[in-house]
Design an enzyme around this catalytic site. Structure first.
Site, PDB file in Angstrom:
ATOM      1  N   SER A  66      -1.879   3.980  -4.878  1.00 30.76           N
ATOM      2  CA  SER A  66      -1.144   2.734  -4.618  1.00 30.76           C
ATOM      3  C   SER A  66      -0.637   2.568  -3.403  1.00 30.76           C
ATOM      4  O   SER A  66      -0.292   1.415  -2.996  1.00 30.76           O
ATOM      5  CB  SER A  66       0.100   2.793  -5.765  1.00 30.76           C
ATOM      6  N   LYS A 137       7.204   4.026  -2.679  1.00 31.40           N
ATOM      7  CA  LYS A 137       6.751   2.472  -2.478  1.00 31.40           C
ATOM      8  C   LYS A 137       7.545   2.101  -1.019  1.00 31.40           C
ATOM      9  O   LYS A 137       8.301   2.801  -0.510  1.00 31.40           O
ATOM     10  CB  LYS A 137       7.228   1.458  -3.537  1.00 31.40           C
TER      11      LYS A 137
END
Length: 240
Positions: A66, A137
């Site tokens: 990701s 993230k």
């Protein structure tokens, strides 16, 4: 009469008399002491590393794609736990590691406490994948920001300004999911760099919390790649 006292000849000392006799040693005693010292040293080092990872810097094993190309599967990043400890707040572009319980994942009943503790210790040392509730993230919006996807050029806009995102995975669009949100104070809007492979704030828009990560749930900032050696270096923020 001979008055001289008869000469008495002193006997020679027996061999070893007056000297410390060697102590009896069990077979393998020296090896036992060596292993004991090595084991004690190992315990001390492990405790030191656990304290270091709990309060200062924690290794974090990257388990998914990701965050490519910034972070690759198998990278071990070093999470700076002091980054926001003394009043500083996460900024746009920071790579943050956070506990997603209540925002990215639902509350779950506690697992086996012994297994959880062992896995937690291994992940704290970077030897195991992180907990299912921990994520890494990039911060795209902070409290008060108006975040929109997308403008006529396909770029995400924050407070009316289009973002330049050089860290995006080659060929990926900034987002295929259109959205417009105002980030509540005390929370963050976060996204992965490999947008097509990332489950992030966009995927939780309709859920309680709306995909926002409370600042208090941030564990630290991912500042460096510590392993493998070929990828040593810092991972700076992408935008201010």
């Amino acid at each position: 009469m001979d008055t001289e006292a008869p000469h008495t000849q002193r006997g020679h000392s027996s061999p070893g008399e007056g000297e410390e006799r060697p102590r009896f040693a069990f077979p393998g005693a020296r090896a036992f002491l060596t292993w004991r010292r090595a084991g004690l040293l190992g315990v001390v080092c492990t405790v030191f590393l656990l304290l270091l990872s709990n309060f200062v810097v924690q290794p974090f094993l990257i388990p998914s794609r990701s965050m490519e190309p910034t972070l690759e599967v198998g990278d071990r990043v070093l999470v700076n736990k002091l980054a926001y400890r003394f009043g500083d707040q996460p900024r746009r572009g920071d790579l943050v590691v956070f506990d997603g319980t209540g925002s990215f994942v639902r509350e779950r009943p506690a697992d086996n406490p012994i297994g959880t503790a062992l896995h937690g210790a291994a992940s704290a040392l970077g030897l195991a994948e992180p907990s299912d509730t921990d994520f890494v993230k990039r911060v795209v919006g902070v409290g008060g920001d108006d975040v929109v996807c997308c403008d006529a050029g396909g770029r995400i806009k924050v407070n009316g300004v289009a973002l330049e995102e050089p860290y995006l995975f080659p060929g990926d669009e900034p987002s295929k999911v259109p959205f417009r949100i105002v980030v509540p104070l005390g929370t963050l809007w976060v996204m992965g760099d490999h947008r097509s492979q990332s489950r992030d704030s966009r995927d939780h828009l309709g859920e309680p919390g709306g995909g926002m990560v409370p600042v208090e749930k941030v564990i630290g900032r991912a500042d460096w790649i510590g392993w493998p050696v070929s990828r040593w270096g810092s991972v700076g923020g992408g935008h201010g």
